[in-house]
Design a protein around this motif. Structure first.
Motif, PDB file in Angstrom:
ATOM      1  N   ASN A  45       1.063  -0.985  -0.301  1.00 34.57           N
ATOM      2  CA  ASN A  45      -0.033  -0.274   0.171  1.00 34.57           C
ATOM      3  C   ASN A  45       0.775   1.477   0.058  1.00 34.57           C
ATOM      4  O   ASN A  45       2.479   1.389  -0.220  1.00 34.57           O
ATOM      5  N   TYR A  69      -4.772 -14.103   4.773  1.00 28.80           N
ATOM      6  CA  TYR A  69      -4.855 -12.722   5.210  1.00 28.80           C
ATOM      7  C   TYR A  69      -5.597 -12.264   3.404  1.00 28.80           C
ATOM      8  O   TYR A  69      -4.864 -11.942   2.569  1.00 28.80           O
ATOM      9  N   ARG A 122      -7.781  -9.087   3.811  1.00 25.93           N
ATOM     10  CA  ARG A 122      -8.173  -7.559   3.874  1.00 25.93           C
ATOM     11  C   ARG A 122      -7.759  -7.284   4.602  1.00 25.93           C
ATOM     12  O   ARG A 122      -7.553  -7.844   5.597  1.00 25.93           O
ATOM     13  N   SER A 123      -7.583  -5.818   4.749  1.00 25.57           N
ATOM     14  CA  SER A 123      -6.679  -5.719   6.212  1.00 25.57           C
ATOM     15  C   SER A 123      -7.996  -5.747   7.081  1.00 25.57           C
ATOM     16  O   SER A 123      -8.905  -5.270   6.440  1.00 25.57           O
ATOM     17  N   ARG A 183      -9.321  -3.799   9.540  1.00 23.73           N
ATOM     18  CA  ARG A 183      -9.953  -2.091   9.344  1.00 23.73           C
ATOM     19  C   ARG A 183     -10.051  -1.604  11.205  1.00 23.73           C
ATOM     20  O   ARG A 183     -10.133  -2.576  12.066  1.00 23.73           O
ATOM     21  N   TRP A 208     -14.648 -12.249   9.907  1.00 28.00           N
ATOM     22  CA  TRP A 208     -15.172 -10.543   9.550  1.00 28.00           C
ATOM     23  C   TRP A 208     -15.154  -9.660   9.915  1.00 28.00           C
ATOM     24  O   TRP A 208     -14.875 -10.088  11.544  1.00 28.00           O
ATOM     25  N   LYS A 254     -17.094 -11.157   3.294  1.00 30.42           N
ATOM     26  CA  LYS A 254     -15.996 -10.247   2.705  1.00 30.42           C
ATOM     27  C   LYS A 254     -15.028 -10.740   3.977  1.00 30.42           C
ATOM     28  O   LYS A 254     -14.721 -10.210   4.525  1.00 30.42           O
ATOM     29  N   ILE A 292     -11.951 -11.033   6.361  1.00 32.57           N
ATOM     30  CA  ILE A 292     -10.324 -10.618   6.481  1.00 32.57           C
ATOM     31  C   ILE A 292      -9.361 -11.831   6.322  1.00 32.57           C
ATOM     32  O   ILE A 292      -8.224 -11.087   5.943  1.00 32.57           O
TER      33      ILE A 292
END
Length: 303
Positions: free
Chosen positions: A147, A247, A249-250, A252, A277, A283, A285
């Protein structure tokens, strides 16, 4: 003034930047970078009662080892680069060799043995008295240039005192004997889903901010232990053998949720899958696959 993201750091400065700008959790856990070489990191984590996973044995929570290996592998990757690019864990496999001896510090030696344009490959060992007698071993893949943030070029160096790692006593909690699970605030939610509330102490990258990958791994492992123990009606929690975390997704700055399912059950070994999730179960994580060893019974045969 913030350094240019395109300005490579000399190795000595790179090592100092890695030590000064670790993840938030790495900082408050007390993890130290003891020695550095290009692509290699030697680190140590002081023993603390809050890291215990089972007060009856005094053994550390597997998630503590997972988080240490994740961060140590990340430091090795950074030491193989020049400080100009961010990194993120893609997958992490942990093989538990033996329980950590209560009261002793844990050390880790991580080696980044190959870096391509986009991916870095690492292997690591966590040990106490000798690297030849590891507590756990790990292999991992990291994305390079994951990123636009880069903690190594951020001038902020852990402003102010760190959040405390505390485990409030709760005799009625299902985690009454697991200080580390209580430290993370893990609780059982609706439909037997486990919940890990967001808090500053579980942050990995403070610039996004994003949850530490090791904390997500610890959460998935805790979910698997609780779920498998409950579903099988076991008298004692199973022993982790191996765990692979992907992994996706990040994580958050939100509460996280997780659920586990048993893939195969033998007399001694159970295979499981778990997913974590946040705001959308569709979706995830992160996902995990692993094996547990059930506590031995008189008529059990190992598979």
């Amino acid at each position: 003034m913030t350094k240019s993201l395109n300005a490579p750091l000399p190795f000595d400065q790179l090592a100092k930047a890695i030590e000064a700008r670790r993840s938030v959790y790495g900082y408050i856990s007390g993890l130290r970078l003891d020695r550095a070489a290009p692509g290699e990191a030697w680190s140590s984590l002081p023993y603390r009662p809050v890291f215990v996973g089972d007060t009856e044995t005094g053994v550390l929570h597997g998630g503590v080892v997972t988080a240490m290996l994740d961060e140590s592998c990340g430091m090795a990757v950074q030491l193989a680069l020049d400080g100009t690019r961010s990194i993120a864990t893609l997958d992490l496999r942990i093989d538990y060799q033996k329980p950590a001896t209560p009261g002793l510090d844990i050390k880790a030696h991580s080696l980044c043995y190959r870096v391509t344009r986009s991916i870095a490959f690492v292997r690591s060992a966590a040990y106490q008295e000798s690297e030849d007698d590891p507590v756990a071993t790990a292999t991992a893949c990291f994305m390079v240039g994951a990123n636009r943030t880069n903690m190594l070029t951020d001038e902020r160096v852990h402003d102010g005192p760190p959040p405390a790692l505390e485990a409030p006593e709760d005799p009625t909690s299902p985690f009454a004997n697991s200080p580390f699970a209580r430290c993370l605030g893990i609780r059982i939610g609706e439909d037997d889903t486990l919940v890990m509330p967001f808090s500053p102490k579980i942050i990995g990258n403070p610039m996004l901010p994003a949850i530490h990958g090791g904390m997500t791994g610890a959460f998935l492992e805790t979910t698997a232990i609780v779920g498998v123990t409950r579903e099988l009606g076991a008298l004692a929690p199973p022993k982790p053998i191996g765990l692979t975390i992907n992994y996706l997704r990040s994580g958050r700055a939100l509460d996280s949720y997780a659920r586990v399912s048993i893939v195969k059950q033998g007399r001694r070994v159970v295979a499981f899958e778990a997913q974590a999730w946040q705001d959308n179960p569709a979706k995830p994580i992160a996902s995990a696959f692993g094996h547990f060893m059930l506590r031995k019974t008189p008529d059990a045969d190992e598979e």
